[in-house]
Design a protein around this motif. Sequence first.
Motif, PDB file in Angstrom:
ATOM      1  N   UNK A   1       0.667  -1.173  -0.155  1.00 34.65           N
ATOM      2  CA  UNK A   1       0.055   0.026  -0.194  1.00 34.65           C
ATOM      3  C   UNK A   1       1.045   1.329  -0.208  1.00 34.65           C
ATOM      4  N   UNK A   2       1.847   1.245   0.156  1.00 35.39           N
ATOM      5  CA  UNK A   2       2.991   2.064   0.246  1.00 35.39           C
ATOM      6  C   UNK A   2       3.156   3.006  -1.049  1.00 35.39           C
ATOM      7  N   UNK A   3       3.117   4.233  -0.824  1.00 39.18           N
ATOM      8  CA  UNK A   3       3.139   5.081  -2.189  1.00 39.18           C
ATOM      9  C   UNK A   3       4.620   4.945  -2.617  1.00 39.18           C
ATOM     10  N   UNK A   4       4.707   4.905  -3.977  1.00 43.09           N
ATOM     11  CA  UNK A   4       6.199   4.861  -4.565  1.00 43.09           C
ATOM     12  C   UNK A   4       6.350   6.296  -5.091  1.00 43.09           C
ATOM     13  N   UNK A   5       7.723   6.515  -5.377  1.00 39.34           N
ATOM     14  CA  UNK A   5       8.010   7.971  -5.911  1.00 39.34           C
ATOM     15  C   UNK A   5       7.762   8.051  -7.377  1.00 39.34           C
ATOM     16  N   UNK A   6       7.382   9.263  -7.852  1.00 36.49           N
ATOM     17  CA  UNK A   6       7.191   9.673  -9.264  1.00 36.49           C
ATOM     18  C   UNK A   6       5.507   9.329  -9.626  1.00 36.49           C
ATOM     19  N   UNK A   7       5.083   9.640 -10.761  1.00 35.27           N
ATOM     20  CA  UNK A   7       3.833   9.389 -11.189  1.00 35.27           C
ATOM     21  C   UNK A   7       3.372   8.222 -11.214  1.00 35.27           C
TER      22      UNK A   7
ATOM     23  N   UNK B   1      -0.753  10.246 -16.338  1.00 30.79           N
ATOM     24  CA  UNK B   1      -0.674  12.012 -16.361  1.00 30.79           C
ATOM     25  C   UNK B   1       0.509  12.268 -15.398  1.00 30.79           C
ATOM     26  N   UNK B   2       1.278  13.149 -15.911  1.00 29.99           N
ATOM     27  CA  UNK B   2       2.413  13.802 -15.135  1.00 29.99           C
ATOM     28  C   UNK B   2       2.176  15.262 -14.744  1.00 29.99           C
ATOM     29  N   UNK B   3       2.484  15.832 -13.576  1.00 34.64           N
ATOM     30  CA  UNK B   3       2.378  17.214 -13.366  1.00 34.64           C
ATOM     31  C   UNK B   3       3.149  18.119 -14.443  1.00 34.64           C
ATOM     32  N   UNK B   4       2.682  19.465 -14.672  1.00 32.33           N
ATOM     33  CA  UNK B   4       3.482  20.076 -15.750  1.00 32.33           C
ATOM     34  C   UNK B   4       4.209  21.102 -14.669  1.00 32.33           C
ATOM     35  N   UNK B   5       4.774  22.121 -15.329  1.00 33.46           N
ATOM     36  CA  UNK B   5       5.571  23.244 -14.643  1.00 33.46           C
ATOM     37  C   UNK B   5       4.453  23.887 -13.439  1.00 33.46           C
ATOM     38  N   UNK B   6       3.555  24.411 -14.014  1.00 34.22           N
ATOM     39  CA  UNK B   6       2.594  25.224 -13.216  1.00 34.22           C
ATOM     40  C   UNK B   6       2.128  24.080 -11.783  1.00 34.22           C
TER      41      UNK B   6
ATOM     42  N   UNK C   1      -6.674   8.557 -14.484  1.00 34.26           N
ATOM     43  CA  UNK C   1      -6.168   8.599 -15.748  1.00 34.26           C
ATOM     44  C   UNK C   1      -7.741   9.052 -16.606  1.00 34.26           C
ATOM     45  N   UNK C   2      -8.572   8.431 -16.118  1.00 34.26           N
ATOM     46  CA  UNK C   2      -9.857   8.691 -16.888  1.00 34.26           C
ATOM     47  C   UNK C   2     -10.299  10.168 -16.761  1.00 34.26           C
ATOM     48  N   UNK C   3     -10.173  10.716 -15.568  1.00 35.97           N
ATOM     49  CA  UNK C   3     -10.492  12.366 -15.419  1.00 35.97           C
ATOM     50  C   UNK C   3      -9.400  12.976 -15.722  1.00 35.97           C
ATOM     51  N   UNK C   4      -8.058  12.638 -16.176  1.00 38.78           N
ATOM     52  CA  UNK C   4      -7.143  13.618 -16.337  1.00 38.78           C
ATOM     53  C   UNK C   4      -6.411  14.099 -15.414  1.00 38.78           C
ATOM     54  N   UNK C   5      -6.331  13.669 -14.215  1.00 37.73           N
ATOM     55  CA  UNK C   5      -5.512  13.875 -13.115  1.00 37.73           C
ATOM     56  C   UNK C   5      -4.268  13.204 -12.967  1.00 37.73           C
ATOM     57  N   UNK C   6      -3.338  13.745 -12.407  1.00 34.36           N
ATOM     58  CA  UNK C   6      -1.926  13.035 -12.012  1.00 34.36           C
ATOM     59  C   UNK C   6      -1.935  12.663 -10.543  1.00 34.36           C
ATOM     60  N   UNK C   7      -1.404  11.577 -10.461  1.00 33.50           N
ATOM     61  CA  UNK C   7      -1.280  11.330  -9.007  1.00 33.50           C
ATOM     62  C   UNK C   7       0.340  10.827  -8.816  1.00 33.50           C
ATOM     63  N   UNK C   8       0.997  11.458  -8.015  1.00 35.45           N
ATOM     64  CA  UNK C   8       2.315  11.301  -7.724  1.00 35.45           C
ATOM     65  C   UNK C   8       2.945  11.246  -6.340  1.00 35.45           C
ATOM     66  N   UNK C   9       4.014  10.378  -6.226  1.00 37.74           N
ATOM     67  CA  UNK C   9       4.629  10.273  -4.899  1.00 37.74           C
ATOM     68  C   UNK C   9       5.909  11.229  -5.044  1.00 37.74           C
ATOM     69  N   UNK C  10       5.975  12.072  -3.724  1.00 40.32           N
ATOM     70  CA  UNK C  10       6.994  13.153  -3.627  1.00 40.32           C
ATOM     71  C   UNK C  10       7.824  12.856  -2.585  1.00 40.32           C
TER      72      UNK C  10
END
Length: 293
Positions: free
Chosen positions: A142-148, A152-157, A274-283
């Motif tokens: 269940x632990x979150x991994x790093x990165x997307x 979908x990946x985050x952009x500069x903003x 993915x279906x809603x165009x959102x990114x999820x990422x571990x930081x």
Amino acid sequence: MASAAETAEGRLAIIAGGGLLPSYVAEAARLAGEDPVIVILKDESDRRWDGFDHAMIGIGDFASLDRLFKKYGIGRVVMSGSVRRRPEWREVRPTLRILTGVPAAIRTLLSGGDDTVLQMVIKLIEGRGLRVVGAHEIAPDLLTTAGPLGAVSPNKEDYRDIERAGEAAEVLGGLDIGQGAVSIGGRVVAVEGVEGTDGMLERVAVLRAAGRISLRRRGVLVKLCKPQQDIRADLPAIGVSTILNAKAAGLAGVAIEAGRSLVLDRDALIKAADENGLFVCGIDKGLPGWGLQ
């Protein structure tokens, strides 16, 4: 057949609050050969526990909890799931040890911040010779991994919003208030309080609809572990509902702390994102740019 841990340290008890996490922990324990006992928190747990040894107790009923531990030969305890409310004075049923040995415990349970309360509960459980373990120790997948996590990946903003919301979440956590914050266009517009993450996102959606925050910029939700948090309890977690509420709030995505937060129902969550165009990422807050740039 009992696992090696169960034979050496006694049975595992899972204190089950609300949400999906207790079910994931229970199934992971079974896959590892454990026979966990489920301690259902009254008016909090919303799962069915057929097929498991289980019992229900009220919030603050430490006397009944102590009897359950003795009855089932419990040696290890996992605290999992959400708790929506604190017990009232009349609901607290302490053991004699709490009354005589830890007189400040009841005041803390009734009025402390979430992390302060959880640390006190851990102290009380371990004070009778049991070992408290984290949900991630039983269900490490269940632990979150790093990165997307998805397509979908985050952009500069989005990077700027991740940094700004992350800074706010860090301060908020240090005050033992909450774990999450939302930044839109580099401006922190919401921080998490007692309403929880979904409640905060609903508030952002209302503010967005009222024109109080930008309709043009999207924004990001960030959830972090509190700096002082005991990671054996209440790790930040997201599920499908987080993604759907982030979408309803008009956000671009969700960022959570890698290695110190949980992703529930991972495949369904990634599919929804993915279906809603959102990114999820571990930081990683210890790296420049939170490890994303």
